[in-house]
Structure formats: C-alpha cells, structure tokens
Design a protein around this motif. Structure first.
Motif, PDB file in Angstrom:
ATOM      1  N   VAL A  49       8.589  94.861  41.939  1.00  0.00           N
ATOM      2  CA  VAL A  49       7.824  93.628  41.743  1.00  0.00           C
ATOM      3  C   VAL A  49       6.890  93.808  40.546  1.00  0.00           C
ATOM      4  O   VAL A  49       6.202  94.828  40.429  1.00  0.00           O
ATOM      5  N   VAL A  50       6.888  92.830  39.654  1.00  0.00           N
ATOM      6  CA  VAL A  50       5.924  92.752  38.554  1.00  0.00           C
ATOM      7  C   VAL A  50       5.024  91.558  38.844  1.00  0.00           C
ATOM      8  O   VAL A  50       5.511  90.470  39.155  1.00  0.00           O
ATOM      9  N   TRP A  51       3.723  91.763  38.753  1.00  0.00           N
ATOM     10  CA  TRP A  51       2.784  90.661  39.009  1.00  0.00           C
ATOM     11  C   TRP A  51       1.867  90.522  37.798  1.00  0.00           C
ATOM     12  O   TRP A  51       1.019  91.369  37.548  1.00  0.00           O
ATOM     13  N   THR A  52       2.072  89.465  37.011  1.00  0.00           N
ATOM     14  CA  THR A  52       1.214  89.186  35.865  1.00  0.00           C
ATOM     15  C   THR A  52       0.032  88.343  36.330  1.00  0.00           C
ATOM     16  O   THR A  52       0.216  87.219  36.803  1.00  0.00           O
ATOM     17  N   LEU A  53      -1.161  88.881  36.180  1.00  0.00           N
ATOM     18  CA  LEU A  53      -2.375  88.168  36.568  1.00  0.00           C
ATOM     19  C   LEU A  53      -2.920  87.430  35.350  1.00  0.00           C
ATOM     20  O   LEU A  53      -3.254  88.052  34.340  1.00  0.00           O
ATOM     21  N   HIS A  54      -3.014  86.121  35.458  1.00  0.00           N
ATOM     22  CA  HIS A  54      -3.541  85.307  34.369  1.00  0.00           C
ATOM     23  C   HIS A  54      -5.000  84.924  34.621  1.00  0.00           C
ATOM     24  O   HIS A  54      -5.622  84.256  33.789  1.00  0.00           O
ATOM     25  N   ASP A  55      -5.524  85.331  35.773  1.00  0.00           N
ATOM     26  CA  ASP A  55      -6.931  85.110  36.118  1.00  0.00           C
ATOM     27  C   ASP A  55      -7.297  86.119  37.198  1.00  0.00           C
ATOM     28  O   ASP A  55      -6.577  87.105  37.407  1.00  0.00           O
ATOM     29  N   CYS A  56      -8.395  85.872  37.916  1.00  0.00           N
ATOM     30  CA  CYS A  56      -8.924  86.860  38.865  1.00  0.00           C
ATOM     31  C   CYS A  56      -8.735  86.475  40.331  1.00  0.00           C
ATOM     32  O   CYS A  56      -9.230  87.188  41.220  1.00  0.00           O
ATOM     33  N   TRP A  57      -8.024  85.395  40.616  1.00  0.00           N
ATOM     34  CA  TRP A  57      -7.915  84.889  41.987  1.00  0.00           C
ATOM     35  C   TRP A  57      -7.373  85.936  42.956  1.00  0.00           C
ATOM     36  O   TRP A  57      -7.755  85.972  44.128  1.00  0.00           O
TER      37      TRP A  57
ATOM     38  N   CYS B 194     -12.600  82.496  44.025  1.00  0.00           N
ATOM     39  CA  CYS B 194     -12.496  81.896  42.693  1.00  0.00           C
ATOM     40  C   CYS B 194     -11.484  82.578  41.789  1.00  0.00           C
ATOM     41  O   CYS B 194     -11.135  83.741  41.967  1.00  0.00           O
ATOM     42  N   ALA B 195     -11.042  81.818  40.787  1.00  0.00           N
ATOM     43  CA  ALA B 195     -10.138  82.349  39.771  1.00  0.00           C
ATOM     44  C   ALA B 195     -10.908  83.023  38.647  1.00  0.00           C
ATOM     45  O   ALA B 195     -10.343  83.841  37.911  1.00  0.00           O
ATOM     46  N   HIS B 196     -12.191  82.698  38.504  1.00  0.00           N
ATOM     47  CA  HIS B 196     -13.052  83.325  37.499  1.00  0.00           C
ATOM     48  C   HIS B 196     -14.455  83.477  38.068  1.00  0.00           C
ATOM     49  O   HIS B 196     -14.940  82.592  38.775  1.00  0.00           O
ATOM     50  N   PHE B 197     -15.097  84.581  37.733  1.00  0.00           N
ATOM     51  CA  PHE B 197     -16.452  84.838  38.202  1.00  0.00           C
ATOM     52  C   PHE B 197     -17.389  85.224  37.063  1.00  0.00           C
ATOM     53  O   PHE B 197     -18.582  85.438  37.258  1.00  0.00           O
ATOM     54  N   ASP B 198     -16.854  85.317  35.856  1.00  0.00           N
ATOM     55  CA  ASP B 198     -17.625  85.806  34.720  1.00  0.00           C
ATOM     56  C   ASP B 198     -18.786  84.878  34.378  1.00  0.00           C
ATOM     57  O   ASP B 198     -19.860  85.332  33.967  1.00  0.00           O
ATOM     58  N   TYR B 199     -18.602  83.593  34.552  1.00  0.00           N
ATOM     59  CA  TYR B 199     -19.611  82.591  34.194  1.00  0.00           C
ATOM     60  C   TYR B 199     -20.925  82.832  34.926  1.00  0.00           C
ATOM     61  O   TYR B 199     -22.003  82.703  34.362  1.00  0.00           O
ATOM     62  N   ILE B 200     -20.827  83.202  36.217  1.00  0.00           N
ATOM     63  CA  ILE B 200     -22.047  83.433  37.003  1.00  0.00           C
ATOM     64  C   ILE B 200     -22.328  84.917  37.199  1.00  0.00           C
ATOM     65  O   ILE B 200     -23.321  85.289  37.828  1.00  0.00           O
ATOM     66  N   GLY B 201     -21.453  85.773  36.673  1.00  0.00           N
ATOM     67  CA  GLY B 201     -21.677  87.212  36.760  1.00  0.00           C
ATOM     68  C   GLY B 201     -21.648  87.758  38.169  1.00  0.00           C
ATOM     69  O   GLY B 201     -22.343  88.732  38.490  1.00  0.00           O
ATOM     70  N   CYS B 202     -20.819  87.195  39.036  1.00  0.00           N
ATOM     71  CA  CYS B 202     -20.733  87.631  40.428  1.00  0.00           C
ATOM     72  C   CYS B 202     -19.739  88.787  40.547  1.00  0.00           C
ATOM     73  O   CYS B 202     -18.581  88.654  40.160  1.00  0.00           O
ATOM     74  N   MET B 203     -20.181  89.907  41.118  1.00  0.00           N
ATOM     75  CA  MET B 203     -19.331  91.084  41.268  1.00  0.00           C
ATOM     76  C   MET B 203     -19.135  91.463  42.745  1.00  0.00           C
ATOM     77  O   MET B 203     -18.817  92.609  43.056  1.00  0.00           O
TER      78      MET B 203
END
Length: 401
Positions: free
Chosen positions: A119-127, A133-142
């Motif tokens: 299996v190959v899984w290409t991640l185009h975001d962080c979901w 969420c698909a992105h967390f960089d905007y609010i800096g949530c880790m």
C-alpha cells in the motif's frame, strides 16, 4: 503491474489530476491503472470506477455535522469498493485523500491489513494523523503528537463537525485503524509534511518525499494580449490564485495591498466566488475559479509576480505553475510553500508580515526579470519525472514484497 488508486475525485482538483497523470504514466510503461473514486465524474477515456453516491454523501455529511465522526460512515459504499478491489486484484493499492464524505476508513483499513498487498498512501494534508482537522498550522495546535481533544477549530474548519467535538475518540479510532498495515509506505509532497508524519503515529512507516508535478507544456511562458484586453498596460501586475479564497488563504492581505500600493500596481485574484466578487475591493480585478490550465497559464504569464499569502499549506502547486510560466514567487514562510522557491526565483516573507510583503514586492519590481531562472526551477517539477518516481516506488515495493 496493476495499480488501483483511491481518491475523493477523479480528474478534477490537484489531487484528482495527479491520479489521472499516474494512470497515463502507467499506460505509457505498459502497465495498468484504475482510479476508484467517490464523487463527481471522471474524464472520458480514463479507467475509473465510481463507488460513491449523492445520497450516501449526504448521509456522511450529516454524520459528520451531528456526530463529529468524519471518515467513519459510508460502510456500504466502502464494501462495494472492496468487492471491486477483490475482483480487480491490483498489485499495488495507492491511497490519496480518503476523507471527503465518501469512505469508511476503518472498513477500508481492516481490508488492507488482511489483503497482504503493498500500500502507498500519499498524504496531501494532515487529516490522517489528527482527531479532526486537515490543517493545524494556522493556529499552531500540536495536540496530535500525543492525542487530540477539545479541538479549538472543530466548528470552523473542514470537515466541520458543527454540533459535536469528537476529536478525542476520532484520534483513538484513526490510530487503531491506520497503524499495523503490514506493507505500507507513506508519501508526502513536501519535506515539511514528511517531518510531521514522522512525529505522528504514522511514523512507524517508511516516509518518502515525492513533490507534486505539473505539466510544463501547458504551463509555459506565453506572450498574449491579455494585458491589452484588460486595459492593464504599464501596470505592475500582482497575481494571486486559490481554489477558495478564505481567511487562511490570506485574502485580507491582498485587500491591504490594494489599499497601500499606488495605482501603478494592479492586483488580480483568481478563484473568487460570486459572493466575493460582489464585495471585491475596487482596486482588485477578480476572476472566478477555472479548471482551464490554459487560461491560468495566460494569467501567470502576464503577471509580473505571483504572491502566495497562504497561512497554511502542504506544497502549493500554484507556486510551481507560476514558476513554469516564468513568473517569480513571493510567499509567506508557510508549511511546504517555501520549498519550491529559492533566491533566484522569488522571496520568502515571514508569515503574516504585511510590511515585509510590501517590501518584497517593491524590491522585486526593481530587480531584473527572472523568467529564465523561474523556468529552470520549475523543470525540477516536471510531472513526467515526478510521477515516474511513483512507478519506481511501485516496482521497488513489489520486488521487496
């Protein structure tokens, strides 16, 4: 070699086009490909299998809104997909976006664990490694590094769990589903995202970086009469492009540029909704979203500089498209957006720094034309080279399997 790809859509959007390009590359090499998808239509002539339906998508949307459990519905449609995979018997299964209101992640991964195929899984975001969420960089949530809970943006961002924050349970379920696949390789389009993956529970898998590729024939410098037709002769043209202009794409920065830059500058934004067009700043020329690469190439070629004010992004192909058309790029230092730009082809500005953005634009205006350097930089991202990396990866995995 038979490769089955799975994605939300086929042929539309950047990821849908990537899937189609990989199929064409397989066919050129004498191999076989099939795209299984859940929404919209596939282009004619592309080997594709649609297993999703509008009623099921509607149910999945409601499931997400009210229960907050995106990616854990559509069991019937997923079982339909699994039956197709069993009949098709692919040598490689390549996942792209498995979120998008069309697929049950647990059902799919239970099958992948038992199927015994690479299996190959290409991640185009962080979901894949967050509880929501698909992105967390905007609010800096880790929080995703240890376990999500009390999501600060579950109502505000896709996949919009409007009535319930279920991020804690989602994180636990995703981790259980996505770990333990015997032969899985994660691919990311940027080193930035690859670094985060290694810090997540997906870090148990090997991670490869394969940048997105673009069509250098369609995106190329081209003289045209667009300036004349738009009556923008003598203007220094600043271009911005987005699939959807929202706060996280930095729309407000263009409004500020329009206020502060003199009339010798002209801002053009592509990808605006009808609602945005009605409220557009009078000094901004707006264009609705287009799927026409030829039309986009004309705007990129006409522009003096492409400005990317995104506040969170994995590896924007718009930067590559601008460079391929000979247009330098100014970008905020956001995610993987900086990885396609060097000193010879653009400028990187601290994220959210309006003064730095204005300064970079004025400096760029006074510098020599960078068209040849931009085109050479773009050649690193020729889709024919980049997507052949996937074919090499497929063959490598089959040899090791």
């Amino acid at each position: 070699m038979k490769v089955l790809q799975i994605n939300t859509v086929c042929g539309s959007g950047s990821v849908g086009r990537i899937a189609v390009d990989i199929v064409h590359m397989l066919e050129e090499e004498g191999d076989e490909g099939l795209i299984a998808y859940g929404r919209r239509k596939a282009p004619k002539g592309v080997p594709a299998y649609k297993f999703g339906s509008l009623p099921d998508m509607g149910f999945h949307v409601l499931h997400t809104f009210f229960a907050g459990t995106h990616g854990f519905a559509s069991k019937g449609q997923t079982k339909k997909l699994i039956r197709k995979m069993e009949a098709y018997k692919p040598d490689i299964i390549h996942l792209h976006n498995i979120h998008g209101f069309y697929l049950d992640a647990e059902e799919l991964f239970a099958y992948l664990k038992a199927a015994g195929r690479p299996v190959v899984w290409t991640l185009h975001d962080c979901w894949s490694f967050t509880g929501h969420c698909a992105h967390f960089d905007y609010i800096g949530c880790m929080k995703w590094k240890t376990g999500c809970s009390r999501c600060p943006q579950y109502r505000e961002v896709y996949p919009y769990a409007l009535f319930r924050d279920n991020s804690r349970e989602n994180y636990v379920r995703k981790k259980a589903a996505f770990t333990g696949v015997p032969d899985l390789t994660v691919v990311t389009p940027s080193s930035w995202l690859g670094g985060f993956v290694k810090e997540s529970y997906l870090g148990q898998y090997p991670v490869r970086v394969i940048p997105n590729g673009i069509d250098l024939e369609r995106f190329s410098p081209g003289a045209g009469d667009l300036r004349e037709r738009l009556h923008m002769e003598g203007k220094y043209i600043i271009l911005g492009v987005a699939g959807m202009w929202e706060e996280r794409k930095g729309y407000a920065y263009f409004e500020e540029l329009a206020e502060r830059l003199p009339d010798s500058f002209q801002i053009i934004l592509i990808g605006l909704s009808r609602q945005k067009l009605k409220k557009l700043h009078p000094k901004i020329h707006g264009v609705m979203r287009t799927e026409s690469m030829e039309e986009l190439a004309r705007y990129y070629s006409m522009a003096d500089v492409y400005v990317n004010t995104t506040l969170e992004d994995t590896f924007p192909t718009t930067n590559l498209e601008a460079l391929a058309c000979g247009t330098p790029v100014i970008t905020f230092a956001t995610g993987g957006s900086v990885e396609s730009v060097d000193e010879a082809t653009g400028k990187i500005v601290p994220k959210g720094d309006t003064e730095g953005l204005i300064r970079a634009i004025r400096e760029m205006q006074g510098e020599p034309v960078k068209g040849e350097a931009c085109r050479r930089r773009a050649e690193r991202y020729d889709k024919n080279d980049r997507f052949r990396e996937y074919l090499s990866l497929y063959r490598e995995l089959l040899e090791e399997h």
